[in-house]
Design a protein around this motif. Structure first.
Motif, short mmCIF file in Angstrom:
data_model
loop_
_atom_site.label_atom_id
_atom_site.label_comp_id
_atom_site.label_asym_id
_atom_site.label_seq_id
_atom_site.Cartn_x
_atom_site.Cartn_y
_atom_site.Cartn_z
N ASN A 220 0.80 -1.23 0.00
CA ASN A 220 0.00 0.00 0.00
C ASN A 220 0.83 1.28 0.00
O ASN A 220 0.36 2.34 0.40
CB ASN A 220 -0.96 0.03 1.19
N LYS A 221 2.03 1.16 -0.48
CA LYS A 221 2.87 2.35 -0.58
C LYS A 221 2.62 3.00 -1.93
O LYS A 221 2.48 2.32 -2.96
CB LYS A 221 4.34 1.94 -0.46
N ASP A 222 2.57 4.30 -1.95
CA ASP A 222 2.30 5.03 -3.19
C ASP A 222 3.57 5.08 -4.05
O ASP A 222 4.58 5.64 -3.64
CB ASP A 222 1.83 6.45 -2.84
N ILE A 223 3.50 4.54 -5.24
CA ILE A 223 4.71 4.47 -6.07
C ILE A 223 4.58 5.29 -7.34
O ILE A 223 5.39 5.19 -8.24
CB ILE A 223 5.06 3.01 -6.44
N THR A 224 3.52 6.12 -7.42
CA THR A 224 3.27 6.86 -8.65
C THR A 224 4.45 7.75 -9.05
O THR A 224 4.75 7.90 -10.23
CB THR A 224 2.02 7.74 -8.51
N GLU A 225 5.14 8.30 -8.06
CA GLU A 225 6.26 9.22 -8.36
C GLU A 225 7.36 8.57 -9.15
O GLU A 225 8.13 9.24 -9.82
CB GLU A 225 6.84 9.77 -7.05
N LYS A 226 7.45 7.25 -9.04
CA LYS A 226 8.55 6.58 -9.71
C LYS A 226 8.47 6.74 -11.22
O LYS A 226 9.45 6.52 -11.93
CB LYS A 226 8.53 5.09 -9.34
N LEU A 227 7.28 7.08 -11.71
CA LEU A 227 7.12 7.21 -13.14
C LEU A 227 7.84 8.42 -13.72
O LEU A 227 7.92 8.61 -14.92
CB LEU A 227 5.62 7.31 -13.50
N GLU A 228 8.39 9.27 -12.83
CA GLU A 228 9.12 10.44 -13.29
C GLU A 228 10.34 10.03 -14.11
O GLU A 228 10.76 10.73 -15.02
CB GLU A 228 9.58 11.28 -12.09
N GLU A 229 10.88 8.88 -13.76
CA GLU A 229 12.07 8.40 -14.47
C GLU A 229 11.75 8.27 -15.94
O GLU A 229 10.67 7.83 -16.33
CB GLU A 229 12.47 7.05 -13.87
N LYS A 230 12.69 8.61 -16.76
CA LYS A 230 12.44 8.77 -18.18
C LYS A 230 11.83 7.53 -18.85
O LYS A 230 10.80 7.59 -19.49
CB LYS A 230 13.73 9.13 -18.90
N ASN A 231 12.49 6.41 -18.73
CA ASN A 231 12.01 5.23 -19.44
C ASN A 231 11.34 4.22 -18.54
O ASN A 231 11.44 3.02 -18.72
CB ASN A 231 13.17 4.56 -20.18
N SER A 232 10.63 4.77 -17.54
CA SER A 232 10.08 3.85 -16.55
C SER A 232 8.66 3.45 -16.88
O SER A 232 7.91 4.18 -17.53
CB SER A 232 10.10 4.52 -15.18
N ILE A 233 8.32 2.27 -16.42
CA ILE A 233 6.94 1.83 -16.46
C ILE A 233 6.63 1.12 -15.16
O ILE A 233 7.53 0.63 -14.48
CB ILE A 233 6.64 0.84 -17.62
N ILE A 234 5.34 1.10 -14.85
CA ILE A 234 4.90 0.31 -13.69
C ILE A 234 3.87 -0.71 -14.22
O ILE A 234 2.96 -0.34 -14.95
CB ILE A 234 4.26 1.20 -12.62
N ILE A 235 4.09 -1.96 -13.88
CA ILE A 235 3.16 -3.00 -14.36
C ILE A 235 2.23 -3.41 -13.24
O ILE A 235 2.52 -3.15 -12.06
CB ILE A 235 3.93 -4.25 -14.89
N ASN A 236 1.13 -4.09 -13.61
CA ASN A 236 0.25 -4.57 -12.54
C ASN A 236 0.52 -6.04 -12.27
O ASN A 236 1.27 -6.71 -12.97
CB ASN A 236 -1.23 -4.29 -12.82
N ARG A 237 -0.08 -6.55 -11.22
CA ARG A 237 0.20 -7.90 -10.75
C ARG A 237 -0.07 -8.96 -11.80
O ARG A 237 0.64 -9.95 -11.90
CB ARG A 237 -0.68 -8.21 -9.55
N LEU A 238 -1.11 -8.74 -12.58
CA LEU A 238 -1.46 -9.76 -13.56
C LEU A 238 -0.33 -9.93 -14.56
O LEU A 238 0.06 -11.05 -14.90
CB LEU A 238 -2.76 -9.38 -14.27
#
Lengths: 235, 752, 224
Positions: free
Chosen positions: B514-532
């Motif tokens: 439950n930690k907010d990780i939205t800020e990590k998307l600031e990184e240029k070539n970053s993506i966040i995937i979901n569990r599925l």
């Protein structure tokens, strides 16, 4: 046919832990048809072992046992079972009845067929089991169970009847009665009877008394006449 | 015969055990038969339907040069092709697929359920499910696009067995989605998004299972069988195989998996019942050693005695197997209804299949006799003299242990000796405890699996998702979230890239803790995937992923994993996604609590979260039913296993307990010394089973994630673990309590 | 002369499948402390049932049973168990030794039930079983096993020792040894010994002999 049993140099050896024990040493005996033989001896003398090998439920390690011309010491388990079914009956010290069947059905196991209802009735009469016909084995006392075992053994009219302490759990009155019947059956059907016991009084009803000690035959006596079971000393 | 009578009497004694074994046989054969029969009927229906309605083998997208090629190829290669037209209309919240009906349709013939097909321009036929949901009868009027039509019939579109319109709408909503047939000239009049494709149907026998490989570039690779023909170069076309596969072929997957399940359950239950019988027979033979010796001494042959031991399994199999088969045939129509429920397939009638009866008798018999045969054989061929004597229980090695333990107090020593006297028994009890623990842990995990899924997925604080027809740049309220959503393919599957703003109101990305990780998307070539996605493709944080967004393939860095488990979503900062497609400030989705967007013309669709949730619930309800059924099976297995274990313990020690009672030991002390010795094994098995089961479930979920578009989170809190332990002990001690009544009979001590 | 047991008009009826069987018929019996009592009778006369009743394992159908001047029926089950635990020892015809335990451990099983007990080493010595200490029952002869069984019963130093056909499976020599042992226990510790048997031989060590037949009991002249 004159069924006689002849043993020559019979020996039985088995292992207790790591030791070898010789239960029987050089037993040579000769039984004639229609004899009543009583084998006496203290516990450990090998008399039960001798009965086991003579009746075929155990095998000898040395020597031969002949039933007339047949050498049963070379029989396979299957052959022995067949032979036993036809000619031998055994009464054990611990009755060994089938607990799920009643008295009547247990006796019937001795013959395997329904034939001979009158014979069963006759035997049940004699052993005072008629009114206990439908009782379950668990409901009977020790002595009553022994009587059933005897009835089962006698039903098929075997050639040889082996008895391992047949009166062991019976009181004097019943014990003597059993012996009387055994004698009667012997006289009527000419069945050879071999009794193993530690009760010296029983020996007097026989033709031959064999005393065993430590696996060998200590002495072998032939009685001149058989004593009536009723008057033998008990104990 | 006397021996038979003996056996029958034995059965009378062991009533409980016999009932349990017959019950297991009944359940196993019943389940097996019902599932297989239902599948037989369904499969038969399915393939007949495919044949009768001439459902396509494959379809290809439309392009001008294809027509000529198809014509040339079709005569060479014995296939038929036909143009397929369809128009999509979205009205209010309804979604219509309009198809033209012609009498001489060759491929994908519609299936008429009731009424007739349209003949005039103001007639239509529709899906019976939609009609039922809206109470529409034959002859009623229904309007689309401000025009009224008369409903003259109800029909299925045969290439929509599983009515998946497109992947953006993954669940079929009966009351919202409809397939409508109108006359061809009416079809021309209707305004809607048109899709044109060719359906291809092979005339000769072609394997129905599709084998298409699409590589990363979206190209078809050498497939098997008929598809080879399309690997000719220079033909531009698109292949919508995934969608169409799902629409037609999804049911096949169900067939395969359900048959597998049926067989699995059959053999599992048979295995368990033969274990029971094995133990019971071993026990029985120990008791009956003497009897067998007597019978042999009396002159009965070994084979004769052996045969009498087969009466029991034959009887059990006869009763359990036959009853199970008939129960199965009774149950299969219901199963068929459940299966067909979510598919557009006409309901078939059931039939019998005596092959299953033979299976229901054969396999149980083999399993049960196996144990009987080997055990009995082992005992029967011993010499009479051995049989008549009591068994000698001691193995010499253990005598050293006696001496080793002599320093401990007697109660402790006694318990140790009793525990180790039979390794076989310990092994069996441990295995059974382990199995029953596996079952109870599965239930503990599974019981709130769906609730957690629902909670995690639908914990959004926004009510609506507004979809736009094209990418917009105009900004409305700043209280809403603007999302740019693009589809791309990854490993042959469609996934959605969601471009979100790092500063947003409703679309915070949270990880498992439950930690907010939205800020990590600031990184240029970053993506966040979901569990599925993580489960499906076995990815982890820190990995690099190669994706094609906007035509360009790049490597992206996975900087986080969100906790949601539905749908294949990859998150990226919207600004960067815009850059990738040479836009600024573009979006095509708004997440909002505002209802006023509906008025806009550029809206293609508005989804309300509560609706999605409801539909999702419906889809998984079937799945949940299935899971509940499995859980009930498992719980019964768990219960019976424990029952059996405690029964063994009590039976084995009857004589000893009786003796101790006579000596004056209190019930409590007897329990402590004799009956509780296996508790450590129960505990160890339970705690060993926990990681094993979790591992198995994780593997299962991985498999599930591949096939379906959602996955689960496994939770096993310490409270759950305690509950499981408590259940085990409750059953264990209840059985012990119930069996206390048999202990005080001295008759047990008399005869031997 | 203290009475350990007193039975007044005690009867016991078994009902099995509608058939009622009168196993004990108006038994009147007094058992003195410190004596060796033998009860003989043919099989089926109710001897074992009598034993069960005296041990408190079976209940009586009517009559009065007194143990140390207390009415047995009025004692709580807990108390009955306590009495059985502290005061009664049992020897069976088929020994009933636990096959997985050594001789020593079998005796310990009998001793462990009470707090105050006789030293096991002492018992082993007394009954000539020391050499068999670590052997298992199957390695011993019938007579030796029975002696272990007696040692086990005596380990808690009971007031009364119940013996149900103790020599039924033994031959003459072993029978004699067992009976001698029982006599020794009686003389040394004053343990009352009640032997149910059909062997006349047993009566030779008995102080009082009762005869049972068809559920009725009567005195029998001591046989010397």
């Amino acid at each position: 046919m004159n069924y006689c049993i002849r043993t020559t140099n019979v020996g039985k050896e088995y292992l207790v832990g790591k030791e070898k024990r010789k239960a029987l040493k050089e037993i040579s005996l000769d039984f004639k048809k229609g004899e009543i033989i009583v084998i006496l001896g203290p516990s450990g003398s090998g008399k039960t072992t001798l009965l086991n090998v003579l009746s075929g439920i155990d095998k000898v390690t040395e020597g031969t046992i002949y039933y007339e011309e047949k050498n049963i010491s070379t029989f396979s388990e299957r052959q022995m079972t067949k032979f036993r079914k036809k000619y031998i009956s055994i009464i054990f010290q611990k009755y060994n009845l089938l607990e799920n069947l009643n008295v009547y059905q247990n006796i019937l196991m001795g013959k395997g067929k329904e034939k001979g209802k009158s014979e069963i009735n006759e035997i049940m009469d004699l052993l005072e089991l008629k009114d206990k016909r439908r009782y379950q084995i668990k409901q009977l006392s020790g002595g009553e169970q022994q009587r059933v075992a005897i009835a089962r053994a006698i039903l098929k009219k075997p050639k040889v009847l082996f008895c391992d302490e047949p009166t062991g759990s019976l009181d004097e009155r019943m014990g003597k009665k059993i012996l009387k019947y055994l004698v009667m059956i012997n006289e009527k059907e000419n069945i050879t009877i071999i009794i193993v016991t530690h009760n010296p009084g029983i020996a007097l009803i026989g033709d031959k008394i064999i005393l065993m000690k430590e696996g060998t035959i200590y002495s072998e006596k032939t009685t001149k006449i058989r004593m009536n079971p009723e008057i033998i000393p008990w104990g | 015969m006397m021996l038979l009578l003996n056996v029958l009497k034995e059965i009378k004694e062991k009533k409980l055990q016999t009932i349990i074994i017959i019950l297991f046989l009944f359940l196993s054969t019943g389940i097996y038969t019902s599932i297989n029969l239902a599948l037989d009927v369904l499969e038969n229906q399915y393939y007949q339907y495919l044949k009768k309605q001439n459902v396509e083998d494959i379809s290809v997208g439309f392009s001008s040069s294809i027509e000529k090629t198809l014509k040339r190829l079709s005569s060479q290669n014995h296939f038929d092709y036909e143009v397929k037209l369809s128009k999509e209309i979205k009205e209010k919240n309804y979604y219509y697929k309009i198809l033209p009906y012609q009498k001489n349709i060759r491929i994908n013939k519609p299936y008429l359920l009731k009424g007739r097909f349209p003949q005039h321009k103001d007639e239509m036929t529709m899906l019976p499910q939609f009609a039922r949901k809206h109470g529409i009868q034959l002859g009623d009027l229904y309007s689309i696009d401000k025009k009224e039509y008369k409903v003259v019939g109800f029909a299925y579109a045969s290439d929509y067995i599983y009515p998946l319109f497109h992947l953006a709408l993954p669940f079929y909503e009966e009351e919202k989605e409809n397939i409508i047939y109108v006359t061809p000239w009416e079809y021309q009049m209707i305004k809607g998004e048109e899709e044109i494709s060719y359906s291809i149907d092979y005339q000769e026998k072609v394997p129905r299972a599709f084998a298409v490989k699409i590589n990363d570039k979206g190209e078809i690779e050498e497939g098997e069988g008929s598809l080879k023909i399309f690997s000719l170069k220079g033909i531009p076309f698109t292949l919508n195989t995934l969608e169409r596969m799902t629409r037609i072929g999804k049911l096949q997957l169900e067939f395969a998996t359900n048959r597998l399940l049926a067989s699995f359950l059959l053999f599992l239950l048979l295995f368990l019942s033969s274990c029971f019988l094995f133990m019971a027979t071993k026990h029985q033979l120990q008791r009956e050693r003497r009897q067998i010796g007597i019978l042999k001494a009396l002159g009965y042959s070994s084979s004769f005695i052996l045969i009498s031991y087969f009466v029991y399994p034959i009887l059990c199999v006869g009763i359990g197997g036959i009853l199970g088969y008939y129960f199965g045939t009774f149950l299969s129509p219901f199963l068929i209804k459940i299966f067909v429920g979510s598919y557009l397939l006409p309901l078939p009638s059931t039939f019998h299949n005596l092959v299953y009866l033979k299976i229901c008798l054969f396999f149980p018999f083999v399993f049960l006799s196996f144990s009987q045969f080997f055990l009995t054989l082992f005992v029967i061929h011993k010499k009479v003299i051995f049989l008549l004597q009591p068994e000698k229980h001691i193995k010499k090695t253990f005598s050293y242990l006696h001496r080793f333990f002599s320093i401990f107090p007697f109660s402790f020593r006694f318990r140790i000796i009793f525990t180790i006297r039979s390794l076989g028994k310990i092994g069996l009890i441990s295995i059974f405890s382990f199995l029953s623990s596996l079952f109870i842990i599965f239930i503990l995990v599974g019981i709130d699996l769906f609730d957690i899924l629902l909670k995690q997925t639908f914990s959004a604080s926004y009510q609506n998702i507004v979809y736009f027809n094209q990418i917009e740049t105009k900004r409305y309220s700043s209280r809403d979230d603007y999302i740019l959503s693009l589809d791309t393919t990854f490993h042959g599957n469609t996934i959605t890239v969601l471009g979100i703003d790092v500063i947003n109101h409703y679309s915070r990305l949270k990880d498992d803790k439950n930690k907010d990780i939205t800020e990590k998307l600031e990184e240029k070539n970053s993506i966040i995937i979901n569990r599925l996605i993580k489960q499906k493709y076995s990815l982890k944080q820190g990995d690099f992923l190669s994706l094609t967004i906007g035509g360009e393939k790049k490597y992206y860095h996975i900087v986080g994993i969100t906790k949601d488990m539905v749908g294949s979503y990859i998150y990226r900062k919207r600004e960067y996604v815009n850059e990738d497609i040479n836009l600024v400030g573009g979006y095509n989705q708004i997440r909002t609590n505002d209802n006023s967007y509906d008025r806009l013309n550029s809206i293609s669709q508005t989804y309300h979260i509560c609706d999605i949730k409801t539909n999702f619930k419906k889809e998984i309800d079937r799945f949940r039913l299935f899971l509940s059924f499995i859980m009930i099976c498992f719980f019964s297995l768990f219960f019976f296993l424990l029952l059996f274990i405690t029964n063994i313990i009590v039976e084995e020690n009857k004589k000893l307990i009786c003796l101790m009672k006579v000596f004056g030991y209190s019930d409590k002390k007897i329990e402590k010394m004799v009956l509780r010795i296996y508790i450590p094994f129960l505990l160890i098995s339970y705690f060993l089973a926990i990681p094993c089961m979790i591992f198995l479930i994780k593997k299962g979920l991985h498999f599930l994630a591949q096939k379906m578009n959602f996955s689960f989170l496994i939770t096993l809190s310490w409270q759950k673990i305690l509950i499981g332990l408590l259940l085990i002990f409750i059953i264990y001690f209840s059985v012990l309590f119930l069996s206390k009544k048999i202990f005080s009979n001295m008759i047990l001590l008399k005869g031997e | 002369m203290t009475l350990l047991y007193k039975l007044e008009n005690v009867s016991k009826i078994y009902s099995q499948r509608k058939v009622k069987k009168l196993v004990l018929n108006q038994i009147n019996l007094a058992i003195e402390k410190g004596k060796i009592i033998a009860i003989v009778g043919p099989s089926g006369s109710g001897k074992s049932t009598l034993l069960n009743i005296l041990a408190g394992i079976e209940t009586i159908s009517c009559g009065y049973l007194y143990f140390q001047n207390q009415l047995w029926n009025q004692l709580s089950l807990k108390k009955q168990l306590q009495y059985r635990r502290n005061y009664m020892g049992f020897v069976f015809q088929n020994y009933n030794l636990i096959p997985n335990l050594t001789v020593k451990e079998n005796i310990e099983l009998g001793a462990n039930v009470v707090k105050k007990r006789i030293s096991i080493a002492y018992l082993l010595k007394e009954m000539d079983l020391e050499i068999h200490k670590n052997k298992y029952p199957y390695q011993l002869s019938g007579g030796e096993q029975q002696r272990v069984s007696i040692a086990r019963a005596c380990a808690k130093n009971p007031l009364i020792l119940f013996c149900d056909e103790p020599t039924g499976s033994l031959d003459g020599e072993n029978e004699k040894r067992v009976l001698d042992l029982l006599k020794k226990i009686n003389q040394k510790r004053g343990t009352t010994i009640l032997i149910v048997t059909h062997s006349i031989f047993v009566t030779s060590i008995a102080d009082i002999v009762f005869q049972m037949e068809n559920g009725k009991i009567g005195e029998y002249s001591p046989f010397r």
